[in-house]
Enzyme design. Structure first.
Site, PDB file in Angstrom:
ATOM      1  NE  ARG A 202      -3.641  -0.349   2.460  1.00 38.78           N
ATOM      2  CZ  ARG A 202      -3.907   0.457   3.501  1.00 38.78           C
ATOM      3  NH1 ARG A 202      -3.236   0.320   4.627  1.00 38.78           N
ATOM      4  NH2 ARG A 202      -4.817   1.391   3.406  1.00 38.78           N
ATOM      5  N   GLY A 203       1.995   1.211  -0.694  1.00 41.67           N
ATOM      6  CA  GLY A 203       2.856   2.388  -0.813  1.00 41.67           C
ATOM      7  C   GLY A 203       3.231   2.952   0.543  1.00 41.67           C
ATOM      8  N   GLY A 206       2.107   1.293   3.879  1.00 39.03           N
ATOM      9  CA  GLY A 206       2.656   0.037   4.388  1.00 39.03           C
ATOM     10  C   GLY A 206       2.109  -1.192   3.704  1.00 39.03           C
ATOM     11  CG  ASP A 234       9.706  -5.212  -8.505  1.00 34.77           C
ATOM     12  OD1 ASP A 234       8.854  -6.095  -8.625  1.00 34.77           O
ATOM     13  OD2 ASP A 234       9.719  -4.166  -9.168  1.00 34.77           O
TER      14      ASP A 234
HETATM   15  P1  AMP Z   1       7.516  -1.645  -8.973  1.00 35.10           P
HETATM   16  O1  AMP Z   1       7.669  -0.149  -8.870  1.00 35.10           O
HETATM   17  O2  AMP Z   1       8.189  -2.377  -7.866  1.00 35.10           O
HETATM   18  O3  AMP Z   1       6.104  -2.085  -9.179  1.00 35.10           O
HETATM   19  O4  AMP Z   1       8.288  -2.107 -10.312  1.00 35.10           O
HETATM   20  C1  AMP Z   1       8.878  -1.235 -11.202  1.00 35.10           C
HETATM   21  C2  AMP Z   1       9.618  -1.991 -12.278  1.00 35.10           C
HETATM   22  O5  AMP Z   1       8.711  -2.829 -13.001  1.00 35.10           O
HETATM   23  C3  AMP Z   1      10.231  -1.036 -13.281  1.00 35.10           C
HETATM   24  O6  AMP Z   1      11.630  -1.026 -13.131  1.00 35.10           O
HETATM   25  C4  AMP Z   1       9.782  -1.562 -14.650  1.00 35.10           C
HETATM   26  O7  AMP Z   1      10.871  -1.775 -15.534  1.00 35.10           O
HETATM   27  C5  AMP Z   1       9.081  -2.867 -14.371  1.00 35.10           C
HETATM   28  N1  AMP Z   1       7.852  -2.997 -15.162  1.00 35.10           N
HETATM   29  C6  AMP Z   1       7.009  -2.012 -15.552  1.00 35.10           C
HETATM   30  N2  AMP Z   1       5.987  -2.513 -16.272  1.00 35.10           N
HETATM   31  C7  AMP Z   1       6.178  -3.855 -16.347  1.00 35.10           C
HETATM   32  C8  AMP Z   1       5.458  -4.933 -16.950  1.00 35.10           C
HETATM   33  N3  AMP Z   1       4.318  -4.761 -17.643  1.00 35.10           N
HETATM   34  N4  AMP Z   1       5.950  -6.191 -16.779  1.00 35.10           N
HETATM   35  C9  AMP Z   1       7.071  -6.385 -16.073  1.00 35.10           C
HETATM   36  N5  AMP Z   1       7.817  -5.425 -15.500  1.00 35.10           N
HETATM   37  C10 AMP Z   1       7.377  -4.157 -15.620  1.00 35.10           C
END
Ligand code: AMP
Length: 304
Positions: A202-203, A206, A234
Protein backbone atom coordinates in the site's frame (compact mmCIF):
# COMPACT_ATOMS: atom_id res chain seq x y z
CA UNK A 1 19.47 -21.21 0.56
CA UNK A 2 19.06 -20.05 -2.98
CA UNK A 3 16.30 -18.15 -4.71
CA UNK A 4 15.46 -18.26 -8.41
CA UNK A 5 13.71 -15.19 -9.79
CA UNK A 6 12.15 -14.63 -13.19
CA UNK A 7 11.15 -11.11 -14.15
CA UNK A 8 12.11 -8.14 -16.27
CA UNK A 9 15.50 -6.51 -16.65
CA UNK A 10 14.69 -3.15 -18.16
CA UNK A 11 15.50 0.34 -19.26
CA UNK A 12 13.24 2.73 -17.35
CA UNK A 13 12.41 6.34 -18.05
CA UNK A 14 10.96 7.80 -14.89
CA UNK A 15 9.58 11.18 -13.99
CA UNK A 16 8.79 12.19 -10.40
CA UNK A 17 8.21 15.67 -8.90
CA UNK A 18 11.93 15.59 -8.04
CA UNK A 19 13.44 14.87 -11.43
CA UNK A 20 13.56 12.74 -14.53
CA UNK A 21 15.89 9.91 -15.52
CA UNK A 22 16.05 8.38 -19.00
CA UNK A 23 16.88 4.78 -19.90
CA UNK A 24 18.23 3.91 -16.49
CA UNK A 25 18.59 0.38 -15.14
CA UNK A 26 15.27 -1.02 -13.91
CA UNK A 27 13.03 -4.07 -14.15
CA UNK A 28 11.24 -6.22 -11.63
CA UNK A 29 13.92 -8.93 -11.54
CA UNK A 30 16.71 -6.37 -11.22
CA UNK A 31 15.21 -4.72 -8.13
CA UNK A 32 14.20 -8.05 -6.61
CA UNK A 33 17.52 -9.80 -7.05
CA UNK A 34 19.57 -6.84 -5.85
CA UNK A 35 17.50 -6.59 -2.67
CA UNK A 36 17.43 -10.35 -2.00
CA UNK A 37 21.18 -10.60 -2.55
CA UNK A 38 21.76 -8.94 0.84
CA UNK A 39 20.29 -12.07 2.49
CA UNK A 40 20.65 -15.09 0.19
CA UNK A 41 22.08 -16.50 -3.06
CA UNK A 42 20.04 -15.37 -6.03
CA UNK A 43 19.84 -16.80 -9.56
CA UNK A 44 18.30 -14.65 -12.24
CA UNK A 45 16.13 -15.68 -15.21
CA UNK A 46 15.53 -12.81 -17.63
CA UNK A 47 16.18 -11.55 -21.13
CA UNK A 48 17.90 -8.45 -22.48
CA UNK A 49 18.69 -7.21 -25.98
CA UNK A 50 21.93 -6.37 -27.75
CA UNK A 51 21.67 -2.79 -26.43
CA UNK A 52 22.08 -3.81 -22.77
CA UNK A 53 25.40 -2.53 -21.41
CA UNK A 54 27.83 -4.97 -19.86
CA UNK A 55 28.32 -2.62 -16.88
CA UNK A 56 24.79 -3.48 -15.66
CA UNK A 57 25.59 -7.20 -15.80
CA UNK A 58 28.82 -6.47 -13.94
CA UNK A 59 26.80 -4.72 -11.24
CA UNK A 60 24.48 -7.74 -10.79
CA UNK A 61 27.48 -10.04 -10.61
CA UNK A 62 29.16 -7.74 -8.09
CA UNK A 63 26.16 -8.48 -5.84
CA UNK A 64 26.93 -12.19 -6.28
CA UNK A 65 23.82 -12.73 -8.40
CA UNK A 66 24.07 -15.77 -10.69
CA UNK A 67 23.43 -14.46 -14.22
CA UNK A 68 23.71 -17.80 -16.04
CA UNK A 69 19.94 -17.49 -16.72
CA UNK A 70 20.18 -13.95 -18.10
CA UNK A 71 19.81 -14.37 -21.86
CA UNK A 72 20.92 -11.84 -24.41
CA UNK A 73 19.04 -12.13 -27.71
CA UNK A 74 18.83 -10.00 -30.87
CA UNK A 75 16.57 -6.99 -30.44
CA UNK A 76 15.97 -4.26 -27.90
CA UNK A 77 15.71 -4.60 -24.13
CA UNK A 78 12.29 -4.26 -22.45
CA UNK A 79 11.48 -0.58 -21.82
CA UNK A 80 9.07 1.01 -19.40
CA UNK A 81 8.32 4.64 -18.90
CA UNK A 82 6.23 6.06 -16.09
CA UNK A 83 5.38 9.15 -14.16
CA UNK A 84 4.54 9.88 -10.53
CA UNK A 85 2.69 12.95 -9.28
CA UNK A 86 2.93 14.27 -5.74
CA UNK A 87 0.99 11.18 -4.68
CA UNK A 88 3.93 8.84 -5.03
CA UNK A 89 1.86 5.74 -4.35
CA UNK A 90 0.73 5.11 -7.89
CA UNK A 91 2.78 5.12 -11.09
CA UNK A 92 1.14 6.22 -14.28
CA UNK A 93 2.52 4.06 -17.09
CA UNK A 94 3.27 6.20 -20.14
CA UNK A 95 4.71 3.48 -22.34
CA UNK A 96 5.61 -0.23 -22.26
CA UNK A 97 7.78 -1.71 -25.02
CA UNK A 98 7.98 -5.48 -24.58
CA UNK A 99 10.69 -5.85 -27.26
CA UNK A 100 12.80 -9.00 -26.57
CA UNK A 101 10.28 -10.18 -23.99
CA UNK A 102 8.03 -11.25 -26.89
CA UNK A 103 10.59 -13.80 -28.10
CA UNK A 104 11.71 -15.06 -24.72
CA UNK A 105 11.48 -18.79 -24.00
CA UNK A 106 13.15 -19.27 -20.63
CA UNK A 107 15.22 -22.41 -20.35
CA UNK A 108 16.51 -22.79 -16.82
CA UNK A 109 20.13 -23.85 -16.35
CA UNK A 110 20.23 -27.28 -14.67
CA UNK A 111 21.72 -25.71 -11.54
CA UNK A 112 18.56 -23.57 -11.08
CA UNK A 113 16.03 -26.42 -11.16
CA UNK A 114 16.51 -27.55 -7.57
CA UNK A 115 15.97 -24.06 -6.13
CA UNK A 116 14.07 -24.05 -2.85
CA UNK A 117 12.68 -20.54 -3.24
CA UNK A 118 11.11 -19.22 -6.39
CA UNK A 119 9.93 -15.69 -7.06
CA UNK A 120 7.82 -15.01 -10.13
CA UNK A 121 8.36 -11.27 -10.41
CA UNK A 122 6.24 -9.03 -12.56
CA UNK A 123 6.44 -10.36 -16.15
CA UNK A 124 4.14 -12.09 -18.66
CA UNK A 125 2.18 -14.73 -16.66
CA UNK A 126 2.85 -17.32 -19.39
CA UNK A 127 6.57 -16.90 -18.70
CA UNK A 128 5.93 -17.11 -14.94
CA UNK A 129 4.13 -20.44 -15.48
CA UNK A 130 6.84 -21.72 -17.79
CA UNK A 131 9.50 -21.11 -15.13
CA UNK A 132 7.34 -22.52 -12.33
CA UNK A 133 7.03 -25.77 -14.28
CA UNK A 134 10.81 -26.08 -14.61
CA UNK A 135 11.65 -25.84 -10.90
CA UNK A 136 11.36 -29.33 -9.41
CA UNK A 137 10.32 -29.02 -5.78
CA UNK A 138 10.40 -25.49 -4.45
CA UNK A 139 9.66 -25.04 -0.75
CA UNK A 140 8.07 -21.65 -1.24
CA UNK A 141 6.83 -19.91 -4.38
CA UNK A 142 5.69 -16.29 -4.44
CA UNK A 143 4.57 -14.05 -7.28
CA UNK A 144 3.84 -10.46 -8.18
CA UNK A 145 2.03 -8.89 -11.13
CA UNK A 146 0.67 -5.54 -12.29
CA UNK A 147 -2.25 -3.86 -14.06
CA UNK A 148 -0.67 -4.39 -17.51
CA UNK A 149 -0.92 -8.19 -17.18
CA UNK A 150 -4.22 -8.15 -15.24
CA UNK A 151 -5.87 -6.49 -18.22
CA UNK A 152 -3.98 -8.22 -21.03
CA UNK A 153 -3.76 -11.83 -19.71
CA UNK A 154 -6.27 -12.34 -16.86
CA UNK A 155 -6.75 -16.10 -17.40
CA UNK A 156 -3.05 -16.95 -17.61
CA UNK A 157 -2.52 -14.85 -14.48
CA UNK A 158 -5.29 -16.64 -12.60
CA UNK A 159 -3.60 -19.97 -13.37
CA UNK A 160 -0.35 -18.69 -11.85
CA UNK A 161 -2.03 -17.25 -8.73
CA UNK A 162 -3.65 -20.64 -8.10
CA UNK A 163 -0.30 -22.39 -7.99
CA UNK A 164 1.77 -20.21 -5.66
CA UNK A 165 2.07 -20.02 -1.87
CA UNK A 166 2.28 -16.23 -1.54
CA UNK A 167 0.82 -13.56 -3.80
CA UNK A 168 2.38 -10.09 -3.41
CA UNK A 169 0.49 -7.29 -5.18
CA UNK A 170 -0.42 -3.62 -4.94
CA UNK A 171 -3.63 -2.48 -3.36
CA UNK A 172 -5.05 -1.12 -6.63
CA UNK A 173 -4.14 -4.34 -8.44
CA UNK A 174 -5.94 -6.47 -5.83
CA UNK A 175 -9.03 -4.36 -6.49
CA UNK A 176 -8.59 -4.46 -10.28
CA UNK A 177 -8.05 -8.23 -10.36
CA UNK A 178 -11.14 -9.05 -8.27
CA UNK A 179 -13.41 -6.14 -9.23
CA UNK A 180 -13.98 -5.72 -5.49
CA UNK A 181 -13.56 -2.26 -3.96
CA UNK A 182 -13.23 -3.40 -0.35
CA UNK A 183 -9.66 -4.57 0.18
CA UNK A 184 -10.47 -7.17 2.83
CA UNK A 185 -13.08 -8.77 0.59
CA UNK A 186 -10.68 -8.60 -2.38
CA UNK A 187 -8.04 -10.36 -0.27
CA UNK A 188 -10.48 -13.11 0.70
CA UNK A 189 -11.29 -13.68 -2.97
CA UNK A 190 -7.65 -13.99 -3.98
CA UNK A 191 -6.92 -16.40 -1.13
CA UNK A 192 -9.96 -18.44 -2.14
CA UNK A 193 -8.23 -19.08 -5.49
CA UNK A 194 -5.80 -21.35 -3.63
CA UNK A 195 -2.77 -19.35 -2.51
CA UNK A 196 -2.10 -19.55 1.23
CA UNK A 197 -1.10 -15.97 1.77
CA UNK A 198 -1.61 -12.58 0.23
CA UNK A 199 0.62 -9.58 0.82
CA UNK A 200 -0.95 -6.28 -0.24
CA UNK A 201 1.48 -3.39 -0.80
CA UNK A 202 0.00 0.00 0.00
CA UNK A 203 2.86 2.39 -0.81
CA UNK A 204 3.48 4.90 1.96
CA UNK A 205 0.70 3.26 4.02
CA UNK A 206 2.66 0.04 4.39
CA UNK A 207 1.65 -3.57 3.92
CA UNK A 208 -1.17 -5.92 4.89
CA UNK A 209 -0.56 -9.67 5.02
CA UNK A 210 -3.61 -11.92 4.89
CA UNK A 211 -4.19 -15.63 5.40
CA UNK A 212 -7.65 -17.18 5.57
CA UNK A 213 -7.56 -16.67 9.35
CA UNK A 214 -5.16 -13.80 10.08
CA UNK A 215 -4.27 -10.24 9.13
CA UNK A 216 -0.95 -8.54 9.90
CA UNK A 217 -0.38 -4.83 9.31
CA UNK A 218 2.99 -3.07 9.01
CA UNK A 219 3.51 0.64 8.35
CA UNK A 220 5.96 1.95 5.79
CA UNK A 221 9.09 3.49 7.26
CA UNK A 222 8.41 7.24 7.54
CA UNK A 223 10.96 9.00 5.33
CA UNK A 224 11.60 12.69 4.82
CA UNK A 225 13.06 12.25 1.36
CA UNK A 226 11.34 10.08 -1.24
CA UNK A 227 12.75 10.61 -4.72
CA UNK A 228 11.55 7.69 -6.81
CA UNK A 229 9.17 4.91 -5.75
CA UNK A 230 10.01 2.79 -8.83
CA UNK A 231 10.99 -0.70 -7.79
CA UNK A 232 9.79 -0.31 -4.20
CA UNK A 233 7.48 -3.30 -4.59
CA UNK A 234 10.15 -5.57 -6.06
CA UNK A 235 12.71 -4.42 -3.52
CA UNK A 236 10.17 -5.19 -0.79
CA UNK A 237 9.64 -8.67 -2.24
CA UNK A 238 13.43 -9.20 -2.43
CA UNK A 239 13.86 -8.40 1.26
CA UNK A 240 10.85 -10.56 2.16
CA UNK A 241 11.97 -13.64 0.19
CA UNK A 242 15.64 -13.08 0.96
CA UNK A 243 14.96 -13.13 4.68
CA UNK A 244 12.79 -16.28 4.39
CA UNK A 245 15.45 -18.06 2.35
CA UNK A 246 18.10 -16.99 4.83
CA UNK A 247 16.26 -18.26 7.93
CA UNK A 248 14.05 -21.04 6.49
CA UNK A 249 11.48 -19.91 9.07
CA UNK A 250 8.03 -20.04 7.47
CA UNK A 251 6.11 -19.68 10.74
CA UNK A 252 3.65 -16.78 11.11
CA UNK A 253 6.25 -14.99 13.21
CA UNK A 254 9.00 -15.62 10.64
CA UNK A 255 6.78 -14.30 7.86
CA UNK A 256 5.97 -11.16 9.87
CA UNK A 257 9.67 -10.58 10.44
CA UNK A 258 10.21 -11.02 6.69
CA UNK A 259 7.58 -8.33 6.04
CA UNK A 260 9.59 -5.89 8.13
CA UNK A 261 12.86 -6.71 6.32
CA UNK A 262 11.04 -6.20 3.02
CA UNK A 263 9.74 -2.84 4.24
CA UNK A 264 13.22 -1.80 5.37
CA UNK A 265 14.72 -2.65 1.96
CA UNK A 266 11.97 -0.76 0.10
CA UNK A 267 12.52 2.28 2.30
CA UNK A 268 16.12 2.53 1.11
CA UNK A 269 15.30 2.03 -2.54
CA UNK A 270 12.96 5.04 -2.77
CA UNK A 271 15.66 7.41 -1.51
CA UNK A 272 17.22 7.70 -4.98
CA UNK A 273 16.51 7.03 -8.65
CA UNK A 274 16.96 3.63 -10.32
CA UNK A 275 19.14 1.30 -8.19
CA UNK A 276 21.46 4.08 -7.08
CA UNK A 277 20.65 3.78 -3.37
CA UNK A 278 20.90 -0.02 -3.47
CA UNK A 279 24.31 0.28 -5.08
CA UNK A 280 25.72 2.09 -2.07
CA UNK A 281 23.71 0.29 0.62
CA UNK A 282 25.59 -1.53 3.37
CA UNK A 283 24.32 -4.37 5.53
CA UNK A 284 24.88 -2.42 8.73
CA UNK A 285 22.45 0.25 7.51
CA UNK A 286 19.82 -2.45 7.05
CA UNK A 287 20.37 -3.65 10.62
CA UNK A 288 20.17 -0.12 12.02
CA UNK A 289 16.95 0.69 10.17
CA UNK A 290 15.44 -2.62 11.27
CA UNK A 291 16.00 -1.60 14.91
CA UNK A 292 14.44 1.83 14.33
CA UNK A 293 11.53 0.13 12.60
CA UNK A 294 11.00 -2.06 15.65
CA UNK A 295 10.90 0.99 17.93
CA UNK A 296 8.47 2.68 15.56
CA UNK A 297 5.84 0.00 16.03
CA UNK A 298 6.51 -0.83 19.66
CA UNK A 299 3.80 -0.15 22.21
CA UNK A 300 3.15 -1.36 25.73
CA UNK A 301 1.33 -4.62 25.97
CA UNK A 302 -1.50 -3.79 28.36
CA UNK A 303 -4.50 -5.95 29.12
CA UNK A 304 -8.02 -4.63 29.51
P1 AMP B 1 7.52 -1.64 -8.97
O1 AMP B 1 7.67 -0.15 -8.87
O2 AMP B 1 8.19 -2.38 -7.87
O3 AMP B 1 6.10 -2.09 -9.18
O4 AMP B 1 8.29 -2.11 -10.31
C1 AMP B 1 8.88 -1.23 -11.20
C2 AMP B 1 9.62 -1.99 -12.28
O5 AMP B 1 8.71 -2.83 -13.00
C3 AMP B 1 10.23 -1.04 -13.28
O6 AMP B 1 11.63 -1.03 -13.13
C4 AMP B 1 9.78 -1.56 -14.65
O7 AMP B 1 10.87 -1.77 -15.53
C5 AMP B 1 9.08 -2.87 -14.37
N1 AMP B 1 7.85 -3.00 -15.16
C6 AMP B 1 7.01 -2.01 -15.55
N2 AMP B 1 5.99 -2.51 -16.27
C7 AMP B 1 6.18 -3.85 -16.35
C8 AMP B 1 5.46 -4.93 -16.95
N3 AMP B 1 4.32 -4.76 -17.64
N4 AMP B 1 5.95 -6.19 -16.78
C9 AMP B 1 7.07 -6.38 -16.07
N5 AMP B 1 7.82 -5.43 -15.50
C10 AMP B 1 7.38 -4.16 -15.62
Amino acid sequence: MSIVVVGTVAFDTVETPFGRRENVLGGSATYFSTSASFFADVSLVAVVGEDFPEEHVDFLQSRNIDTAGLKRIPGKTFQWSGRYGYDLNEAQTLDTQLNVLMDFHPELPESYRDAEYLFLANIDPDLQMNVLEQVRKPKLVACDTMNFWISSKPDALKNVLQKVDVVIINESEARQFTGEVNLVKAARQIIALGCKRLVVKRGEYGVLMFTAETVFAAPAYPLEEVFDPTGAGDTFAGGFMGYLANTGDHSEEGLRQAIIFGSVMASFNVEDFSLNRMKRLEYKEIQARFSTFKALTNFRNITF
